[in-house]
Design a protein around this motif. Structure first.
Motif, PDB file in Angstrom:
ATOM      1  N   ALA A 152       0.937  -1.191  -0.049  1.00 31.93           N
ATOM      2  CA  ALA A 152      -0.090   0.051   0.087  1.00 31.93           C
ATOM      3  C   ALA A 152       0.878   1.308  -0.008  1.00 31.93           C
ATOM      4  N   TYR A 153       2.227   1.159   0.486  1.00 34.31           N
ATOM      5  CA  TYR A 153       2.762   2.329   0.558  1.00 34.31           C
ATOM      6  C   TYR A 153       4.231   2.091  -0.170  1.00 34.31           C
ATOM      7  N   ASP A 154       4.126   1.466  -1.036  1.00 29.25           N
ATOM      8  CA  ASP A 154       5.209   1.865  -1.905  1.00 29.25           C
ATOM      9  C   ASP A 154       5.362   3.008  -2.820  1.00 29.25           C
ATOM     10  N   ASN A 155       4.371   3.665  -3.060  1.00 28.00           N
ATOM     11  CA  ASN A 155       4.132   4.793  -4.074  1.00 28.00           C
ATOM     12  C   ASN A 155       3.566   6.026  -3.300  1.00 28.00           C
ATOM     13  N   ILE A 156       2.761   5.865  -2.146  1.00 28.59           N
ATOM     14  CA  ILE A 156       2.331   6.780  -1.303  1.00 28.59           C
ATOM     15  C   ILE A 156       2.686   6.948   0.319  1.00 28.59           C
ATOM     16  N   LYS A 157       2.495   7.822   0.789  1.00 25.43           N
ATOM     17  CA  LYS A 157       2.694   7.897   2.384  1.00 25.43           C
ATOM     18  C   LYS A 157       1.594   7.440   3.211  1.00 25.43           C
ATOM     19  N   PRO A 158       1.660   7.140   4.351  1.00 26.13           N
ATOM     20  CA  PRO A 158       0.575   6.953   5.285  1.00 26.13           C
ATOM     21  C   PRO A 158       0.019   8.195   5.595  1.00 26.13           C
ATOM     22  N   ASN A 159      -1.050   8.112   5.726  1.00 28.01           N
ATOM     23  CA  ASN A 159      -2.225   9.221   5.943  1.00 28.01           C
ATOM     24  C   ASN A 159      -2.916   8.985   7.313  1.00 28.01           C
ATOM     25  N   TYR A 160      -3.657  10.325   7.702  1.00 23.34           N
ATOM     26  CA  TYR A 160      -4.499  10.171   8.971  1.00 23.34           C
ATOM     27  C   TYR A 160      -5.804   9.065   8.436  1.00 23.34           C
ATOM     28  N   GLY A 181      -1.540  10.845  13.881  1.00 24.06           N
ATOM     29  CA  GLY A 181      -0.446  11.814  13.796  1.00 24.06           C
ATOM     30  C   GLY A 181       0.574  11.504  12.767  1.00 24.06           C
ATOM     31  N   LEU A 182       0.833  12.829  11.935  1.00 19.95           N
ATOM     32  CA  LEU A 182       1.951  12.535  10.880  1.00 19.95           C
ATOM     33  C   LEU A 182       3.183  13.158  11.376  1.00 19.95           C
ATOM     34  N   PRO A 183       4.271  12.861  10.555  1.00 24.56           N
ATOM     35  CA  PRO A 183       5.486  13.464  10.855  1.00 24.56           C
ATOM     36  C   PRO A 183       5.672  15.062  10.924  1.00 24.56           C
ATOM     37  N   ASN A 184       6.179  15.489  12.105  1.00 27.11           N
ATOM     38  CA  ASN A 184       5.947  16.994  12.378  1.00 27.11           C
ATOM     39  C   ASN A 184       4.877  17.494  12.858  1.00 27.11           C
ATOM     40  N   ASP A 185       3.842  16.948  12.863  1.00 28.61           N
ATOM     41  CA  ASP A 185       2.663  17.327  13.819  1.00 28.61           C
ATOM     42  C   ASP A 185       2.951  17.762  15.047  1.00 28.61           C
ATOM     43  N   ARG A 186       2.089  18.732  15.484  1.00 27.18           N
ATOM     44  CA  ARG A 186       2.052  19.057  17.074  1.00 27.18           C
ATOM     45  C   ARG A 186       0.815  18.556  17.593  1.00 27.18           C
ATOM     46  N   LEU A 187       0.932  17.332  18.465  1.00 30.36           N
ATOM     47  CA  LEU A 187      -0.203  16.658  18.855  1.00 30.36           C
ATOM     48  C   LEU A 187      -0.212  16.720  20.419  1.00 30.36           C
ATOM     49  N   GLU A 188      -1.587  16.845  20.726  1.00 27.56           N
ATOM     50  CA  GLU A 188      -2.134  16.758  22.299  1.00 27.56           C
ATOM     51  C   GLU A 188      -3.254  15.899  22.463  1.00 27.56           C
ATOM     52  N   ILE A 249       5.978  16.913  19.589  1.00 26.26           N
ATOM     53  CA  ILE A 249       6.153  16.974  18.116  1.00 26.26           C
ATOM     54  C   ILE A 249       6.646  15.571  17.558  1.00 26.26           C
ATOM     55  N   ILE A 250       5.642  15.005  16.673  1.00 26.71           N
ATOM     56  CA  ILE A 250       5.963  13.908  16.271  1.00 26.71           C
ATOM     57  C   ILE A 250       7.351  14.128  15.214  1.00 26.71           C
ATOM     58  N   PRO A 251       8.308  13.212  15.453  1.00 16.56           N
ATOM     59  CA  PRO A 251       9.683  13.267  14.564  1.00 16.56           C
ATOM     60  C   PRO A 251       9.411  12.941  13.188  1.00 16.56           C
ATOM     61  N   LYS A 252      10.543  13.203  12.422  1.00 18.25           N
ATOM     62  CA  LYS A 252      10.609  13.163  11.051  1.00 18.25           C
ATOM     63  C   LYS A 252      10.440  11.708  10.657  1.00 18.25           C
ATOM     64  N   ASN A 253       9.648  11.241   9.693  1.00 16.18           N
ATOM     65  CA  ASN A 253       9.491   9.757   9.081  1.00 16.18           C
ATOM     66  C   ASN A 253       9.074   8.944  10.338  1.00 16.18           C
ATOM     67  N   GLY A 281       2.006  -2.566   6.173  1.00 16.54           N
ATOM     68  CA  GLY A 281       0.885  -2.539   5.407  1.00 16.54           C
ATOM     69  C   GLY A 281      -0.064  -1.812   5.753  1.00 16.54           C
ATOM     70  N   LYS A 282      -1.110  -1.865   4.895  1.00 16.67           N
ATOM     71  CA  LYS A 282      -2.447  -1.195   5.363  1.00 16.67           C
ATOM     72  C   LYS A 282      -3.532  -2.149   5.384  1.00 16.67           C
ATOM     73  N   VAL A 283      -4.474  -2.005   6.397  1.00 16.76           N
ATOM     74  CA  VAL A 283      -5.599  -3.157   6.420  1.00 16.76           C
ATOM     75  C   VAL A 283      -6.717  -2.376   5.499  1.00 16.76           C
ATOM     76  N   VAL A 284      -7.145  -3.296   4.713  1.00 19.31           N
ATOM     77  CA  VAL A 284      -8.163  -3.100   3.467  1.00 19.31           C
ATOM     78  C   VAL A 284      -9.384  -3.569   3.572  1.00 19.31           C
ATOM     79  N   PHE A 285      -9.745  -4.983   4.158  1.00 16.78           N
ATOM     80  CA  PHE A 285     -11.054  -5.665   4.147  1.00 16.78           C
ATOM     81  C   PHE A 285     -10.927  -6.686   5.161  1.00 16.78           C
TER      82      PHE A 285
END
Length: 302
Positions: A152-160, A181-188, A249-253, A281-285
């Motif tokens: 799933a993430y061979d060509n795209i990045k994971p997302n929210y 939370g994605l890289p560089n996000d400020r999360l609380e 702050i979520i670290p890079k990568n 991988g990504k859960v699909v179904f």
């Protein structure tokens, strides 16, 4: 004289043995019948089918996954049928040099050695697993049998909102949680609710219900990219657990993961952020579950 010699060297094939050998591996029954070329062809087909499935991504959706199971089943049935029916015809079979037991054992060991290093899951690009805990309720239930897309993430990045399968370097087994939370996000986190980059995620109360023996509240949560999903929070939080996290702050990568069952998940609040290379991988179904309504649920939109 010739008939006497032929009767001495003739060793009719045993259909029951051909049947058993065909069960154990592609081409085994054919080798027993002296059909080495046909056995090689069947073995090549067995090795090439996963490549076809991987190229077409057939296993990443429910109908395609069922098709793979049906094709595999029918192919095995044909191998068994071919081996047993041909063995019945070989009443005057003259054994080939490779029809001695030691050659046969050597061929079988060689084939199994090839298959041992042949990672079918990686080639097909999917992995099946069963859910043992309530950490991701109400979205994913105990007993759900899921398929993860390993490419799933061979060509795209994971997302929210993505529900990912991952494995920490110090863990023996894979886990699954949702990316919040994605890289560089400020999360609380405040009382199980998310504040991302200074903005509180929208939540809507749905109902009160139960998870195992616990009274819980069900909400719909919306992440920054618009992905909506349902979460549980305990109706009465543990007194010794504020269940909060100061702004990080979520670290890079790296990614921050949480279970949808917020008070009952050993997620990034406890195991830390997840490095990108730990995501498998990504859960699909789902293709099965403890009730009929758990069959064919697409988790890419859940």
């Amino acid at each position: 004289m010739n008939s006497e010699i032929n009767s001495e060297i003739s060793k009719p094939r045993n259909p029951k043995l051909a049947f058993i050998l065909a069960l154990f591996g592609a081409g085994f029954g054919q080798i027993y019948n002296g059909q080495i070329i046909k056995a090689i062809i069947f073995l090549v087909i067995e090795l090439l089918l996963p490549v076809f499935y991987g190229l077409t991504k057939l296993g990443t959706f429910f109908v395609g996954f069922i098709s793979i199971l049906v094709i595999g089943f029918l192919f095995r049935i044909y191998l068994i049928y071919d081996a047993t029916t041909n063995s019945k015809k070989l009443k005057n079979f003259e054994p080939k040099p490779y029809n001695t037991w030691y050659y046969f054992v050597g061929i079988i060991l060689g084939i199994y050695t090839i298959l041992w290093f042949y990672d079918t899951n990686s080639i097909v690009g999917v992995k099946s697993f069963k859910i043992p805990t309530t950490s991701n309720e109400p979205t994913i239930k105990v007993g759900d049998k899921l398929i993860a897309d390993l490419k799933a993430y061979d060509n795209i990045k994971p997302n929210y909102g993505d529900i990912v399968i991952f494995q920490k370097k110090d863990s023996l087994h894979p886990w699954i949680y949702r990316i919040v939370g994605l890289p560089n996000d400020r999360l609380e986190i405040q009382n199980n609710f998310l504040i991302i980059n200074g903005k509180k995620c929208k939540t809507s109360f749905i109902k009160e219900t139960k998870s195992e023996e616990f009274d819980v509240k069900e909400y719909e949560e919306e992440l920054p990219n618009g992905h909506k999903h349902k979460i549980y929070t305990f109706k009465k939080p543990f007194e010794d657990n504020e269940n909060g996290e100061h702004e990080i702050i979520i670290p890079k990568n790296s990614y921050y993961l949480m279970g949808d069952n917020r008070d009952n998940a050993m997620d990034s609040r406890y195991i830390g952020v997840l490095k990108e290379d730990e995501i498998k991988g990504k859960v699909v179904f789902s293709y099965w579950g403890e009730t009929n309504d758990r069959i064919n649920i697409d988790f890419r939109n859940k």
